[in-house]
Design a protein around this motif. Structure first.
Motif, PDB file in Angstrom:
ATOM      1  N   PRO A  13      71.583  -0.629  43.022  1.00 27.82           N
ATOM      2  CA  PRO A  13      70.933  -0.328  41.741  1.00 27.82           C
ATOM      3  C   PRO A  13      71.164  -1.417  40.700  1.00 27.82           C
ATOM      4  O   PRO A  13      70.279  -1.692  39.882  1.00 27.82           O
ATOM      5  N   VAL A  14      72.353  -2.049  40.726  1.00 29.41           N
ATOM      6  CA  VAL A  14      72.646  -3.120  39.775  1.00 29.41           C
ATOM      7  C   VAL A  14      71.807  -4.357  40.104  1.00 29.41           C
ATOM      8  O   VAL A  14      71.208  -4.981  39.219  1.00 29.41           O
ATOM      9  N   TRP A  15      71.764  -4.724  41.397  1.00 32.02           N
ATOM     10  CA  TRP A  15      70.923  -5.854  41.815  1.00 32.02           C
ATOM     11  C   TRP A  15      69.471  -5.618  41.403  1.00 32.02           C
ATOM     12  O   TRP A  15      68.802  -6.521  40.884  1.00 32.02           O
ATOM     13  N   GLU A  16      68.961  -4.409  41.650  1.00 31.37           N
ATOM     14  CA  GLU A  16      67.570  -4.135  41.312  1.00 31.37           C
ATOM     15  C   GLU A  16      67.339  -4.258  39.808  1.00 31.37           C
ATOM     16  O   GLU A  16      66.352  -4.877  39.364  1.00 31.37           O
ATOM     17  N   GLU A  17      68.225  -3.683  39.021  1.00 31.97           N
ATOM     18  CA  GLU A  17      68.069  -3.736  37.570  1.00 31.97           C
ATOM     19  C   GLU A  17      68.099  -5.180  37.058  1.00 31.97           C
ATOM     20  O   GLU A  17      67.254  -5.585  36.253  1.00 31.97           O
ATOM     21  N   VAL A  18      69.085  -5.965  37.542  1.00 29.17           N
ATOM     22  CA  VAL A  18      69.239  -7.335  37.070  1.00 29.17           C
ATOM     23  C   VAL A  18      68.056  -8.198  37.506  1.00 29.17           C
ATOM     24  O   VAL A  18      67.477  -8.943  36.705  1.00 29.17           O
ATOM     25  N   ARG A  19      67.678  -8.106  38.784  1.00 29.21           N
ATOM     26  CA  ARG A  19      66.598  -8.967  39.266  1.00 29.21           C
ATOM     27  C   ARG A  19      65.241  -8.544  38.716  1.00 29.21           C
ATOM     28  O   ARG A  19      64.390  -9.391  38.416  1.00 29.21           O
ATOM     29  N   ALA A  21      64.663  -7.193  35.776  1.00 29.93           N
ATOM     30  CA  ALA A  21      64.602  -7.685  34.399  1.00 29.93           C
ATOM     31  C   ALA A  21      64.428  -9.199  34.362  1.00 29.93           C
ATOM     32  O   ALA A  21      63.687  -9.735  33.529  1.00 29.93           O
ATOM     33  N   PHE A  22      65.096  -9.894  35.279  1.00 31.05           N
ATOM     34  CA  PHE A  22      64.995 -11.352  35.321  1.00 31.05           C
ATOM     35  C   PHE A  22      63.559 -11.776  35.634  1.00 31.05           C
ATOM     36  O   PHE A  22      63.013 -12.700  35.009  1.00 31.05           O
ATOM     37  N   VAL A  23      62.940 -11.101  36.589  1.00 26.01           N
ATOM     38  CA  VAL A  23      61.553 -11.402  36.939  1.00 26.01           C
ATOM     39  C   VAL A  23      60.638 -11.170  35.732  1.00 26.01           C
ATOM     40  O   VAL A  23      59.787 -12.013  35.394  1.00 26.01           O
ATOM     41  N   ALA A  24      60.811 -10.030  35.070  1.00 23.67           N
ATOM     42  CA  ALA A  24      59.965  -9.722  33.919  1.00 23.67           C
ATOM     43  C   ALA A  24      60.172 -10.714  32.779  1.00 23.67           C
ATOM     44  O   ALA A  24      59.212 -11.130  32.119  1.00 23.67           O
ATOM     45  N   ASP A  25      61.428 -11.109  32.553  1.00 19.81           N
ATOM     46  CA  ASP A  25      61.742 -12.012  31.435  1.00 19.81           C
ATOM     47  C   ASP A  25      61.242 -13.432  31.661  1.00 19.81           C
ATOM     48  O   ASP A  25      61.149 -14.216  30.715  1.00 19.81           O
ATOM     49  N   GLY A  27      58.307 -14.268  33.482  1.00 20.00           N
ATOM     50  CA  GLY A  27      56.892 -14.385  33.791  1.00 20.00           C
ATOM     51  C   GLY A  27      56.445 -13.933  35.160  1.00 20.00           C
ATOM     52  O   GLY A  27      55.283 -14.147  35.535  1.00 20.00           O
ATOM     53  N   GLY A  28      57.339 -13.299  35.922  1.00 17.37           N
ATOM     54  CA  GLY A  28      56.964 -12.844  37.255  1.00 17.37           C
ATOM     55  C   GLY A  28      56.468 -11.409  37.260  1.00 17.37           C
ATOM     56  O   GLY A  28      56.473 -10.725  36.229  1.00 17.37           O
ATOM     57  N   THR A  29      56.047 -10.947  38.426  1.00 14.13           N
ATOM     58  CA  THR A  29      55.552  -9.576  38.588  1.00 14.13           C
ATOM     59  C   THR A  29      56.268  -8.910  39.747  1.00 14.13           C
ATOM     60  O   THR A  29      56.159  -9.338  40.896  1.00 14.13           O
ATOM     61  N   TRP A  30      57.025  -7.872  39.449  1.00 15.22           N
ATOM     62  CA  TRP A  30      57.759  -7.094  40.461  1.00 15.22           C
ATOM     63  C   TRP A  30      56.783  -6.245  41.244  1.00 15.22           C
ATOM     64  O   TRP A  30      55.974  -5.530  40.666  1.00 15.22           O
ATOM     65  N   GLN A  31      56.847  -6.294  42.569  1.00 18.74           N
ATOM     66  CA  GLN A  31      55.932  -5.549  43.423  1.00 18.74           C
ATOM     67  C   GLN A  31      56.575  -4.250  43.919  1.00 18.74           C
ATOM     68  O   GLN A  31      57.797  -4.119  43.919  1.00 18.74           O
ATOM     69  N   PRO A  32      55.769  -3.281  44.354  1.00 17.97           N
ATOM     70  CA  PRO A  32      56.331  -2.005  44.813  1.00 17.97           C
ATOM     71  C   PRO A  32      57.329  -2.144  45.958  1.00 17.97           C
ATOM     72  O   PRO A  32      58.263  -1.333  46.060  1.00 17.97           O
ATOM     73  N   ALA A  48      63.995 -17.874  46.370  1.00 20.34           N
ATOM     74  CA  ALA A  48      62.680 -18.413  46.697  1.00 20.34           C
ATOM     75  C   ALA A  48      61.611 -17.323  46.592  1.00 20.34           C
ATOM     76  O   ALA A  48      60.490 -17.572  46.116  1.00 20.34           O
ATOM     77  N   TYR A  49      61.962 -16.116  47.013  1.00 17.66           N
ATOM     78  CA  TYR A  49      61.006 -15.008  46.941  1.00 17.66           C
ATOM     79  C   TYR A  49      60.687 -14.656  45.489  1.00 17.66           C
ATOM     80  O   TYR A  49      59.515 -14.430  45.139  1.00 17.66           O
ATOM     81  N   LEU A  50      61.698 -14.620  44.606  1.00 14.23           N
ATOM     82  CA  LEU A  50      61.436 -14.333  43.194  1.00 14.23           C
ATOM     83  C   LEU A  50      60.562 -15.424  42.572  1.00 14.23           C
ATOM     84  O   LEU A  50      59.721 -15.144  41.710  1.00 14.23           O
ATOM     85  N   HIS A  51      60.761 -16.658  43.012  1.00 15.64           N
ATOM     86  CA  HIS A  51      59.904 -17.750  42.543  1.00 15.64           C
ATOM     87  C   HIS A  51      58.461 -17.487  42.954  1.00 15.64           C
ATOM     88  O   HIS A  51      57.524 -17.715  42.166  1.00 15.64           O
ATOM     89  N   GLU A  52      58.256 -16.975  44.160  1.00 16.01           N
ATOM     90  CA  GLU A  52      56.909 -16.655  44.634  1.00 16.01           C
ATOM     91  C   GLU A  52      56.281 -15.517  43.838  1.00 16.01           C
ATOM     92  O   GLU A  52      55.046 -15.416  43.753  1.00 16.01           O
ATOM     93  N   LEU A  53      57.105 -14.669  43.241  1.00 17.62           N
ATOM     94  CA  LEU A  53      56.589 -13.580  42.404  1.00 17.62           C
ATOM     95  C   LEU A  53      56.129 -14.068  41.034  1.00 17.62           C
ATOM     96  O   LEU A  53      55.641 -13.268  40.221  1.00 17.62           O
ATOM     97  N   GLY A  54      56.303 -15.350  40.781  1.00 14.88           N
ATOM     98  CA  GLY A  54      55.812 -15.919  39.529  1.00 14.88           C
ATOM     99  C   GLY A  54      56.873 -16.306  38.532  1.00 14.88           C
ATOM    100  O   GLY A  54      56.552 -16.687  37.397  1.00 14.88           O
ATOM    101  N   VAL A  55      58.150 -16.204  38.906  1.00 15.66           N
ATOM    102  CA  VAL A  55      59.220 -16.629  37.996  1.00 15.66           C
ATOM    103  C   VAL A  55      59.116 -18.143  37.789  1.00 15.66           C
ATOM    104  O   VAL A  55      59.119 -18.912  38.751  1.00 15.66           O
TER     105      VAL A  55
END
Length: 208
Positions: A13-19, A21-25, A27-32, A48-55
């Motif tokens: 849950p901590v990893w999900e919350e931190v990552r 928020a990081f993606v949203a902050d 410019g990325g888009t978190w997928q389902p 690398a995957y978060l970078h692909e989400l638009g970070v």
């Protein structure tokens, strides 16, 4: 062989919350399916995957920023799973323990030191230290190598789909302790030798 996240530490849950928020902050888009895909990835893989989400940062900068935030959260207290310390201490009195985790080395050391469990493990491996993260077997194989034992003589304790697949691919018997919020996929759970409701049920007798 223990996994860390989701088995000893209630960190998913901590990893999900931190990552998230990081993606949203940045410019990325978190997928389902993002969280389930991230579970088990090595640091380089999930960055690398978060970078692909638009970070809009380089993967190395993404990894650095997320890990710094995770370490800061852990400094306020490590969210241990119920029965984690007792299970490790109980087993360490009779069997040799190793750990293969997708967490960065920095966070592995923070968690084990904070919980007073460092001395209980003969070897600990971060998937940063091997070629591939879970579901590849590299981390578990390296932990067994460092301990000087055959993977087929090991029992792994895992919670996630990728973790179960990783340990099974390494040739280990796998005990599943599913996380209630992030249960493994049915096909991954089917790989388990045993399924336990929690760490309180993990005893030396369970392994025999």
């Amino acid at each position: 062989m223990f996994d860390l996240d989701g088995v000893l530490v209630d960190s998913e849950p901590v990893w999900e919350e931190v990552r998230r928020a990081f993606v949203a902050d940045h410019g990325g888009t978190w997928q389902p399916d993002t969280q389930s895909r991230l579970m088990g990835m090595s640091t380089a893989e999930w960055a690398a995957y978060l970078h692909e989400l638009g970070v809009g940062l380089a993967p190395a900068d993404i990894a650095r920023g997320v890990v710094e935030q995770m370490a800061a959260r852990y400094r306020h207290g490590v969210p241990l799973m119920p029965g984690a310390v007792e299970a490790v201490q109980r087993l360490s009195e009779q069997v040799t323990l190793g750990l293969a985790s997708s967490s960065p080395r920095r966070l592995i050391d923070v968690v084990l030191d904070g919980a007073g469990l460092t001395r209980c493990f003969a070897a600990t491996v971060s998937t940063e230290e091997v070629a591939r993260g879970k579901p590849a077997p590299d981390g578990y194989l390296e932990a067994a190598r460092r301990m000087g034992i055959s993977p087929r003589g090991c029992v792994a304790v895992e919670d996630s789909s990728n973790g179960l697949r990783s340990a099974y691919a390494a040739g280990m018997r796998v005990i599943a302790v599913p996380h209630p919020r992030y249960p493994p996929a049915p096909d991954a759970l089917a790989l388990a030798w045993q399924v336990l409701p929690g760490l309180d049920a993990l005893t030396p007798e369970t392994l025999s």
